[in-house]
Design a protein around this motif. Structure first.
Motif, short mmCIF file in Angstrom:
data_model
loop_
_atom_site.label_atom_id
_atom_site.label_comp_id
_atom_site.label_asym_id
_atom_site.label_seq_id
_atom_site.Cartn_x
_atom_site.Cartn_y
_atom_site.Cartn_z
N MET A 104 -43.29 -49.29 -35.21
CA MET A 104 -43.58 -50.66 -34.78
C MET A 104 -45.01 -50.78 -34.27
O MET A 104 -45.67 -51.82 -34.42
N GLU A 137 -37.79 -51.00 -39.53
CA GLU A 137 -36.45 -50.51 -39.88
C GLU A 137 -36.43 -49.91 -41.28
O GLU A 137 -35.80 -48.88 -41.53
N ARG A 180 -40.82 -43.89 -20.31
CA ARG A 180 -41.05 -45.34 -20.41
C ARG A 180 -39.73 -46.08 -20.49
O ARG A 180 -39.58 -47.16 -19.95
N TYR A 196 -34.85 -61.09 -28.21
CA TYR A 196 -34.79 -59.78 -28.87
C TYR A 196 -33.39 -59.35 -29.32
O TYR A 196 -33.27 -58.50 -30.19
N ALA A 197 -32.36 -59.88 -28.72
CA ALA A 197 -31.04 -59.32 -28.98
C ALA A 197 -30.58 -59.53 -30.41
O ALA A 197 -29.87 -58.73 -30.96
N LEU A 255 -44.37 -52.10 -25.65
CA LEU A 255 -43.30 -52.78 -24.94
C LEU A 255 -42.50 -53.68 -25.88
O LEU A 255 -41.26 -53.71 -25.83
N HIS A 256 -43.20 -54.38 -26.71
CA HIS A 256 -42.53 -55.25 -27.69
C HIS A 256 -41.59 -54.42 -28.57
O HIS A 256 -40.44 -54.79 -28.81
N ALA A 257 -42.08 -53.27 -29.02
CA ALA A 257 -41.26 -52.40 -29.87
C ALA A 257 -40.04 -51.90 -29.11
O ALA A 257 -38.92 -51.88 -29.64
N GLU A 258 -40.25 -51.52 -27.86
CA GLU A 258 -39.13 -51.02 -27.06
C GLU A 258 -38.09 -52.10 -26.82
O GLU A 258 -36.89 -51.85 -26.87
N LEU A 259 -38.55 -53.30 -26.59
CA LEU A 259 -37.60 -54.40 -26.38
C LEU A 259 -36.82 -54.69 -27.67
O LEU A 259 -35.63 -54.96 -27.64
N CYS A 260 -37.52 -54.62 -28.80
CA CYS A 260 -36.85 -54.82 -30.08
C CYS A 260 -35.71 -53.82 -30.23
O CYS A 260 -34.62 -54.16 -30.67
N TRP A 261 -36.01 -52.59 -29.88
CA TRP A 261 -35.00 -51.54 -30.06
C TRP A 261 -33.86 -51.69 -29.06
O TRP A 261 -32.69 -51.72 -29.42
N GLU A 262 -34.22 -51.77 -27.80
CA GLU A 262 -33.20 -51.74 -26.75
C GLU A 262 -32.29 -52.96 -26.79
O GLU A 262 -31.08 -52.84 -26.65
N CYS A 263 -32.87 -54.10 -26.97
CA CYS A 263 -32.06 -55.31 -26.88
C CYS A 263 -31.22 -55.53 -28.13
O CYS A 263 -30.29 -56.33 -28.11
N ALA A 264 -31.53 -54.82 -29.20
CA ALA A 264 -30.72 -54.97 -30.40
C ALA A 264 -29.61 -53.96 -30.47
O ALA A 264 -28.85 -53.92 -31.41
N LEU A 265 -29.54 -53.11 -29.45
CA LEU A 265 -28.46 -52.13 -29.43
C LEU A 265 -27.10 -52.80 -29.44
O LEU A 265 -26.91 -53.86 -28.86
N ARG A 288 -26.88 -49.56 -34.07
CA ARG A 288 -28.27 -49.98 -34.09
C ARG A 288 -28.76 -50.31 -35.50
O ARG A 288 -29.58 -51.17 -35.71
N SER A 342 -29.44 -53.78 -37.55
CA SER A 342 -28.98 -54.90 -36.74
C SER A 342 -30.06 -55.96 -36.54
O SER A 342 -29.75 -57.11 -36.29
N LEU A 343 -31.29 -55.59 -36.69
CA LEU A 343 -32.33 -56.56 -36.42
C LEU A 343 -32.43 -57.62 -37.50
O LEU A 343 -32.58 -58.79 -37.23
#
Lengths: 178, 570
Positions: free
Chosen positions: A29, A39, A110, A133-134, B51-61, B79, B82-83
């Motif tokens: 990303m 992805e 992080r 984001y979800a 941070l944007h990438a991390e939010l993409c990953w975490e919140c799409a779990l 995961r 799912s995006l």
């Protein structure tokens, strides 16, 4: 570095793939800036990892190996795009890749920091982040759902991201120098 | 260190646009310029994008507890995909969102070890069982039903007891395996394949091919490939994924719903495919859309069960200590396919006496079990004579005094007008008289053999049915200047017919002749190559012993019987 998930012993590939997905996704990303593309690259990377798994030396850094493969796959994906769609120059993206590589080993720390920072957000801010984001949503669709302006929603999200980024940075600094 | 207010306003705005996918090329150039000109700007950009990438990953779990529907229908995927391709149970996404807000992000960001951890947000306390569900180890979702000559990648097979749990990666390098899901779904996997068992009603196929049989009670079983989601509607179907992601779906019974990911326009394409139909999903093009096109059914070969598979035979052949030459015709290149897997007699392509007529050996002919490829020599007719291309060893083959040849073959001689036609499957030649046609056909499919060209053919009345696959084993025991021949044949296309002992201790003049080994070709005249085989050949094995009838029967059984459950070769 990331921990190995709780899986039964002997399931080496499962464990390693599970361990590397998040770092590889975040790494890619950072180069491509698009979740769908990231992805796709993650999928391609997994296939290559599987194909080359015989070459993996147990005990060596699997995530770094995975990221090296992902970098190659990301550049391939980028090359397939039209020139306009690439947005940034090759040299710029190479620079991003080198920077992202340096961050890989910090990703687990992080992650924990981000969890703490998200918990500090007020409910409406957290709700906005999750809406954005979800479901792989876009700011436009979130704004429409909330009946807010796109510009206002983007600004709100931007402020939240800046807050979170600063919070994570401070949190990591605090861990280094308690 | 707090930066001055407004220091990165423009940078921030452009970076936010990048994250939203709305950055124009002109803005991108400006952004690049700003980042290149300042280390602080570069650090800001890097942190922001990370941070944007991390939010993409975490919140799409996936949120398992919220996503599971009470009627046992498929949970939303983990995961993976799912995006962009969250095509299943869309209501579950909303439910997950509500729950995620409810439990805060404690579940998503549960820490490890003894490090600092945020307390759960007290907006709405999480129901304890759901939180426990998030923390508990993955559950078993399927079990291994059986394998044939299976080899798993190190550490990527089922557990010792055969269990497959949610998220389990299975990497099958060789052979076949059957996985039985707790929902009652049976999945046959053909190597090479990489997949993950995700839930009793969901499998992710990364690469390879599978055949799926779904009982009505498990309707809704889902297969996800990199490009498509296939949802069963009470049926039997096959799915394959090629390197690069292109997928094919073929429906044998019932129907399936296929959806492919959102393209640039954000729309998903959905399609219901019925029994007898097949579709191919092609990778994303420059417009960002995957393409789905209809293809003829039956073009791709899937292993539908563990029964009747060449892999079973291979596992026996490859471990036989008397095996001296073995040609399974496998590999990614023609050269590799011509390799002798046991001895040192690689094969070469040779044109027949009247030239090759522009043809070549087909290394991608359909094999017996529809999961294998075979070779098909090229044969054509020129002014009444045969010509074409077959295979032959570069070095001389020295036949043992006692030997057995074994192979799978298909004869495509269909026309009565082919009377007098000779086609050799396996042959050698020492000189004009000492020629050995170990396996050949005469006219349109009569099995014949000889070891002395002046003695004439050994005929036994057996005739190959055109288009049928056969297992054939023939032993040669040289005694002085004569040889005792025994030949067994079994029709694999009609397996109930069993094995025929078509040549029984028949003594014929001559002995197996040393010479170059012709595969799919024979010899004629002084040096000429001739008589290309008309049909397909596979799994040619030569042993330096007389295989007993029991051994031959065991080899045939491996081809035609399912492997017992629990045959776990890891």
């Amino acid at each position: 570095m990331a921990s190995t998930p709780e899986t039964p012993s002997g399931d080496l590939l499962s464990s390693l793939l599970a361990t590397c997905r998040r770092p590889v996704f975040v790494y890619v990303m950072s180069l491509l800036h698009n979740a769908a593309d990231a992805e796709e690259v993650l999928q391609e990377t997994e296939i290559v990892l599987w194909q080359k798994f015989d070459q993996y030396q147990p005990g060596t850094d699997f995530i770094r190996w995975a990221c090296a493969i992902a970098r190659f796959e990301a550049m391939k994906a980028r090359a397939r795009r039209s020139r306009e769609a690439r947005l940034f120059s090759d040299s710029f993206v190479e620079g991003l890749a080198s920077e992202a590589e340096r961050s890989v080993e910090l990703l687990e720390a992080r992650r924990e920091a981000l969890g703490r920072c998200l918990a500090k957000l007020d409910e409406s801010a957290r709700n906005l982040v999750l809406r954005r984001y979800a479901d792989g949503g876009r700011t436009r669709t979130v704004a429409a759902a909330l009946r807010r302006s796109v510009q206002g929603t983007r600004k709100a999200l931007h402020r939240i991201r800046e807050t979170l980024a600063e919070c994570v940075r401070r949190s990591l600094a605090q861990e280094e120098n308690p | 260190m707090k930066r001055p207010k407004g220091e990165f306003d423009e940078l921030g705005e452009l970076t936010a646009m990048l994250c939203d996918g709305e950055l124009t090329p002109q803005s991108a150039a400006r952004l690049e310029e700003m980042i290149d000109s300042s280390g602080a700007a570069r650090q800001y950009f890097h942190d922001y994008v990370l941070l944007h990438a991390e939010l993409c990953w975490e919140c799409a779990l996936e949120k398992p507890a919220a996503g599971r529907k009470p009627d046992g229908a498929p949970s939303p995927p983990r995961r993976w995909f799912s995006l962009t391709r969250r095509t299943l149970v869309p209501s579950a996404v909303a439910a997950a969102l509500v729950l995620a807000v409810g439990i805060g992000l404690w579940g998503l960001f549960r820490g490890k070890g003894d490090g600092p951890r945020a307390a759960p947000v007290a907006v709405a306390p999480a129901p304890q069982p759901e939180v426990a569900g998030l923390l508990s180890p993955p559950a078993e979702v399927a079990r291994l039903g059986g394998t044939v000559a299976a080899r798993w990648a190190e550490g990527a097979g089922p557990a010792e007891a055969g269990g497959c749990w949610a998220g389990r990666a299975l990497a099958l390098r060789e052979g076949l395996a059957e996985v039985l899901f707790h929902s009652g779904v049976r999945v046959v996997i053909k190597a090479p394949a990489l997949l993950e068992t995700q839930s009793p009603s969901y499998i992710r196929l990364v690469q390879g091919s599978i055949h799926v049989r779904v009982p009505h009670t498990a309707a809704g079983f889902t297969v996800r490939t990199p490009l498509a989601t296939v949802v069963d509607q009470g049926t039997e179907f096959s799915v394959s994924v090629e390197p690069g992601g292109a997928s094919e779906v073929e429906v044998l019974a019932g129907s399936v719903a296929i959806s492919i990911g959102a393209g640039a326009d954000g729309k998903e394409l959905k399609q219901v495919t019925q029994a007898g139909e097949a579709v191919r999903v092609l990778p994303v093009d420059r417009s960002g859309s995957s393409r789905l096109e209809h293809i003829p059914a039956g073009t791709r070969h899937y292993a539908r069960s563990l029964a009747g598979c060449v892999a079973g035979l291979q596992s026996l052949v490859a471990t036989d200590p008397h095996l001296i030459h073995y040609y399974p015709f496998e590999g990614s290149t023609a050269q590799e396919k011509r390799r002798d897997r046991r001895g040192r007699l690689p094969l070469l392509e040779v044109p027949m006496s009247d030239g090759n007529s522009g043809g070549a050996v087909d290394y991608s002919a359909s094999g017996h079990d529809a999961g294998r490829l075979a070779i098909r020599p090229f044969r054509a007719s020129r002014q009444g004579n045969s010509c074409g291309v077959g295979l032959q060893s570069g070095d001389v083959f020295q036949p043992p005094r006692a030997m057995t040849v074994e192979l799978l073959l298909r004869c495509d001689c269909r026309e009565p007008s082919e009377n007098g036609m000779i086609a050799a499957a396996l042959a050698t030649r020492q000189d004009r008289r000492n020629c050995s046609f170990f396996v050949a056909s005469l006219d349109h499919g009569r099995l014949v053999q000889f070891l002395d060209s002046e003695a004439g053919w050994l005929e036994n009345g057996f005739r190959f049915v055109p288009g049928h696959w056969y297992y054939l084993a023939s032993s040669f025991a040289a005694q002085g200047q004569k040889t005792v021949v025994n030949t067994y044949v079994a029709d694999l296309t009609t397996p109930k017919s069993g094995m025929d002992w078509v040549v029984q201790n028949h003594v014929i003049p001559g002995t197996p002749a040393p010479g170059r080994l012709g595969v799919g070709k024979g010899f004629d005249g002084d040096l000429a190559d001739a008589y290309p085989w008309l049909g397909a050949l596979d799994e040619i094995a030569i042993y330096d012993t007389i295989l007993s009838r029991a051994t031959v029967q065991a080899h045939l059984d491996a081809l035609t019987r399912p492997a017992p459950a629990g045959d776990m070769q890891r």
